[in-house]
Design a protein around this motif. Structure first.
Motif, PDB file in Angstrom:
ATOM      1  N   PHE A   1      -4.864   6.084  10.193  1.00  0.00           N
ATOM      2  CA  PHE A   1      -5.756   5.865   9.067  1.00  0.00           C
ATOM      3  C   PHE A   1      -6.514   4.574   9.281  1.00  0.00           C
ATOM      4  O   PHE A   1      -5.977   3.614   9.824  1.00  0.00           O
ATOM      5  CB  PHE A   1      -4.967   5.736   7.758  1.00  0.00           C
ATOM      6  N   GLU A   2      -7.742   4.569   8.824  1.00  0.00           N
ATOM      7  CA  GLU A   2      -8.508   3.329   8.836  1.00  0.00           C
ATOM      8  C   GLU A   2      -8.729   2.927   7.392  1.00  0.00           C
ATOM      9  O   GLU A   2      -9.268   3.694   6.597  1.00  0.00           O
ATOM     10  CB  GLU A   2      -9.860   3.518   9.518  1.00  0.00           C
ATOM     11  N   ILE A   3      -8.266   1.767   7.041  1.00  0.00           N
ATOM     12  CA  ILE A   3      -8.457   1.242   5.700  1.00  0.00           C
ATOM     13  C   ILE A   3      -9.479   0.122   5.823  1.00  0.00           C
ATOM     14  O   ILE A   3      -9.265  -0.839   6.560  1.00  0.00           O
ATOM     15  CB  ILE A   3      -7.135   0.715   5.114  1.00  0.00           C
ATOM     16  N   LYS A   4     -10.586   0.273   5.118  1.00  0.00           N
ATOM     17  CA  LYS A   4     -11.613  -0.761   5.146  1.00  0.00           C
ATOM     18  C   LYS A   4     -11.006  -2.036   4.578  1.00  0.00           C
ATOM     19  O   LYS A   4     -10.461  -2.053   3.480  1.00  0.00           O
ATOM     20  CB  LYS A   4     -12.835  -0.351   4.321  1.00  0.00           C
ATOM     21  N   SER A   5     -11.068  -3.082   5.339  1.00  0.00           N
ATOM     22  CA  SER A   5     -10.383  -4.302   4.929  1.00  0.00           C
ATOM     23  C   SER A   5     -11.152  -5.051   3.847  1.00  0.00           C
ATOM     24  O   SER A   5     -12.366  -4.991   3.770  1.00  0.00           O
ATOM     25  CB  SER A   5     -10.149  -5.212   6.134  1.00  0.00           C
ATOM     26  N   HIS A   6     -10.406  -5.715   3.011  1.00  0.00           N
ATOM     27  CA  HIS A   6     -10.936  -6.678   2.045  1.00  0.00           C
ATOM     28  C   HIS A   6      -9.905  -7.782   1.922  1.00  0.00           C
ATOM     29  O   HIS A   6      -8.833  -7.725   2.533  1.00  0.00           O
ATOM     30  CB  HIS A   6     -11.289  -6.027   0.708  1.00  0.00           C
TER      31      HIS A   6
ATOM     32  N   ASP B   1       3.370   2.720   0.649  1.00  0.00           N
ATOM     33  CA  ASP B   1       3.504   1.259   0.754  1.00  0.00           C
ATOM     34  C   ASP B   1       2.251   0.572   0.226  1.00  0.00           C
ATOM     35  O   ASP B   1       2.323  -0.395  -0.530  1.00  0.00           O
ATOM     36  CB  ASP B   1       3.711   0.814   2.207  1.00  0.00           C
ATOM     37  N   LEU B   2       1.096   1.085   0.640  1.00  0.00           N
ATOM     38  CA  LEU B   2      -0.170   0.499   0.211  1.00  0.00           C
ATOM     39  C   LEU B   2      -0.328   0.611  -1.308  1.00  0.00           C
ATOM     40  O   LEU B   2      -0.677  -0.360  -1.983  1.00  0.00           O
ATOM     41  CB  LEU B   2      -1.348   1.177   0.913  1.00  0.00           C
ATOM     42  N   ALA B   3      -0.074   1.789  -1.833  1.00  0.00           N
ATOM     43  CA  ALA B   3      -0.219   1.998  -3.276  1.00  0.00           C
ATOM     44  C   ALA B   3       0.735   1.105  -4.055  1.00  0.00           C
ATOM     45  O   ALA B   3       0.354   0.504  -5.066  1.00  0.00           O
ATOM     46  CB  ALA B   3       0.021   3.467  -3.611  1.00  0.00           C
ATOM     47  N   GLN B   4       1.971   0.984  -3.605  1.00  0.00           N
ATOM     48  CA  GLN B   4       2.956   0.143  -4.295  1.00  0.00           C
ATOM     49  C   GLN B   4       2.531  -1.327  -4.264  1.00  0.00           C
ATOM     50  O   GLN B   4       2.608  -2.020  -5.275  1.00  0.00           O
ATOM     51  CB  GLN B   4       4.341   0.309  -3.663  1.00  0.00           C
ATOM     52  N   GLN B   5       2.067  -1.795  -3.112  1.00  0.00           N
ATOM     53  CA  GLN B   5       1.595  -3.178  -2.993  1.00  0.00           C
ATOM     54  C   GLN B   5       0.391  -3.420  -3.920  1.00  0.00           C
ATOM     55  O   GLN B   5       0.304  -4.450  -4.575  1.00  0.00           O
ATOM     56  CB  GLN B   5       1.204  -3.495  -1.549  1.00  0.00           C
ATOM     57  N   PHE B   6      -0.511  -2.464  -3.959  1.00  0.00           N
ATOM     58  CA  PHE B   6      -1.693  -2.576  -4.809  1.00  0.00           C
ATOM     59  C   PHE B   6      -1.299  -2.670  -6.279  1.00  0.00           C
ATOM     60  O   PHE B   6      -1.765  -3.533  -7.022  1.00  0.00           O
ATOM     61  CB  PHE B   6      -2.619  -1.379  -4.584  1.00  0.00           C
ATOM     62  N   LEU B   7      -0.424  -1.757  -6.714  1.00  0.00           N
ATOM     63  CA  LEU B   7       0.000  -1.764  -8.114  1.00  0.00           C
ATOM     64  C   LEU B   7       0.735  -3.051  -8.479  1.00  0.00           C
ATOM     65  O   LEU B   7       0.527  -3.609  -9.554  1.00  0.00           O
ATOM     66  CB  LEU B   7       0.886  -0.544  -8.401  1.00  0.00           C
ATOM     67  N   SER B   8       1.567  -3.526  -7.582  1.00  0.00           N
ATOM     68  CA  SER B   8       2.297  -4.768  -7.849  1.00  0.00           C
ATOM     69  C   SER B   8       1.347  -5.954  -7.966  1.00  0.00           C
ATOM     70  O   SER B   8       1.558  -6.846  -8.786  1.00  0.00           O
ATOM     71  CB  SER B   8       3.322  -5.034  -6.745  1.00  0.00           C
ATOM     72  N   LYS B   9       0.309  -5.964  -7.153  1.00  0.00           N
ATOM     73  CA  LYS B   9      -0.666  -7.062  -7.162  1.00  0.00           C
ATOM     74  C   LYS B   9      -1.498  -7.057  -8.443  1.00  0.00           C
ATOM     75  O   LYS B   9      -1.696  -8.084  -9.076  1.00  0.00           O
ATOM     76  CB  LYS B   9      -1.571  -6.954  -5.929  1.00  0.00           C
ATOM     77  N   TYR B  10      -2.012  -5.904  -8.810  1.00  0.00           N
ATOM     78  CA  TYR B  10      -2.979  -5.839  -9.902  1.00  0.00           C
ATOM     79  C   TYR B  10      -2.392  -5.444 -11.258  1.00  0.00           C
ATOM     80  O   TYR B  10      -3.124  -5.408 -12.249  1.00  0.00           O
ATOM     81  CB  TYR B  10      -4.140  -4.928  -9.513  1.00  0.00           C
ATOM     82  N   PHE B  11      -1.110  -5.156 -11.310  1.00  0.00           N
ATOM     83  CA  PHE B  11      -0.439  -4.859 -12.574  1.00  0.00           C
ATOM     84  C   PHE B  11       0.862  -5.640 -12.669  1.00  0.00           C
ATOM     85  O   PHE B  11       1.948  -5.054 -12.661  1.00  0.00           O
ATOM     86  CB  PHE B  11      -0.166  -3.356 -12.714  1.00  0.00           C
ATOM     87  N   PRO B  12       0.783  -6.971 -12.818  1.00  0.00           N
ATOM     88  CA  PRO B  12       2.017  -7.746 -12.962  1.00  0.00           C
ATOM     89  C   PRO B  12       2.710  -7.367 -14.280  1.00  0.00           C
ATOM     90  O   PRO B  12       2.078  -6.809 -15.187  1.00  0.00           O
ATOM     91  CB  PRO B  12       1.523  -9.194 -12.978  1.00  0.00           C
TER      92      PRO B  12
ATOM     93  N   SER C   1       3.169  -4.995   7.189  1.00  0.00           N
ATOM     94  CA  SER C   1       3.897  -4.723   5.945  1.00  0.00           C
ATOM     95  C   SER C   1       3.511  -3.390   5.309  1.00  0.00           C
ATOM     96  O   SER C   1       4.247  -2.861   4.485  1.00  0.00           O
ATOM     97  CB  SER C   1       3.685  -5.860   4.935  1.00  0.00           C
ATOM     98  N   ILE C   2       2.392  -2.825   5.693  1.00  0.00           N
ATOM     99  CA  ILE C   2       1.952  -1.535   5.167  1.00  0.00           C
ATOM    100  C   ILE C   2       2.051  -0.511   6.294  1.00  0.00           C
ATOM    101  O   ILE C   2       1.350  -0.608   7.299  1.00  0.00           O
ATOM    102  CB  ILE C   2       0.493  -1.599   4.666  1.00  0.00           C
ATOM    103  N   THR C   3       2.941   0.461   6.119  1.00  0.00           N
ATOM    104  CA  THR C   3       3.109   1.491   7.143  1.00  0.00           C
ATOM    105  C   THR C   3       2.822   2.897   6.626  1.00  0.00           C
ATOM    106  O   THR C   3       2.675   3.814   7.416  1.00  0.00           O
ATOM    107  CB  THR C   3       4.536   1.444   7.731  1.00  0.00           C
ATOM    108  N   THR C   4       2.767   3.050   5.287  1.00  0.00           N
ATOM    109  CA  THR C   4       2.482   4.361   4.703  1.00  0.00           C
ATOM    110  C   THR C   4       1.526   4.191   3.534  1.00  0.00           C
ATOM    111  O   THR C   4       1.323   3.088   3.023  1.00  0.00           O
ATOM    112  CB  THR C   4       3.769   5.044   4.174  1.00  0.00           C
ATOM    113  N   TRP C   5       0.980   5.318   3.109  1.00  0.00           N
ATOM    114  CA  TRP C   5       0.113   5.309   1.932  1.00  0.00           C
ATOM    115  C   TRP C   5       0.900   4.817   0.715  1.00  0.00           C
ATOM    116  O   TRP C   5       0.381   4.053  -0.099  1.00  0.00           O
ATOM    117  CB  TRP C   5      -0.442   6.709   1.680  1.00  0.00           C
TER     118      TRP C   5
END
Length: 188
Positions: free
Chosen positions: A33-38, A54-65, A48-52
């Protein structure tokens, strides 16, 4: 993990199981997969991100404390219809609140109860009448569907009341003020 083993922090932490998206992810046969970086992704530790997930969990943790999650859930459960807001407008506002926190894990019965309890009397009467007497006698999903149906019907027929605009130099007053002014005019 079983619900009885969860801590309060676990309930505040976003999880993928609670998302309930309207989009079903298609199966993907690719392994790369290619994830456009930001900026946020670049700040994560390498590897630290090896699966979709993982990415979704990291995203939710970051933006929904947890504090944000708690506030948004509280906003939902203490919903109130604004003055002058139609049933349709109130329902759309409520659903928008639910969409703002995709991992709210509020069961349908609590969603429907929170919405109904925050409505004005006229909206209560509309839903009670449509429910053949008592809205609270409906099962949660039936109640949800009924709100959706009535709100959409309300939208279909909704239009601002056709009132005349105030004429320039004429003030609108309530009945008591009007009667008081008339009595004063008669006594002077």
């Amino acid at each position: 993990m079983a619900v009885e083993n969860l801590t309060l922090s676990d309930f505040a932490r976003p999880s993928l199981e609670a998302l309930g998206s309207s989009i079903t992810r298609p199966p993907v046969d690719a392994n790369n997969f290619e994830i456009k970086s930001h900026e946020w992704i670049n700040s994560l530790p390498t590897g630290s991100i090896t699966t979709w997930d993982d990415l979704a969990q990291q995203f939710l943790s970051k933006y929904f404390p947890p504090a944000k999650t708690a506030k948004l859930r509280n906003d939902i459960t203490t919903f109130t219809q604004d003055d002058g807001e139609s049933l349709y407008e109130a329902w759309e506002c409520f659903k928008d609140m639910l969409r703002k926190i995709p991992h709210h894990v509020l069961e349908v019965w609590l969603q429907v109860s929170s919405f109904y309890n925050g409505l004005h009397n006229q909206a209560h009467q509309t839903l009670d009448t449509t429910a053949s007497g008592i809205f609270g006698n409906k099962r949660p999903q039936e109640a949800y569907n009924l709100i959706e149906e009535i709100a959409m019907n309300n939208y279909q027929w909704y239009g601002p009341r056709n009132t005349r605009g105030a004429r320039q130099g004429v003030h609108s007053v309530d009945t008591v003020t009007s009667l008081s002014a008339q009595v004063d005019a008669l006594t002077t």
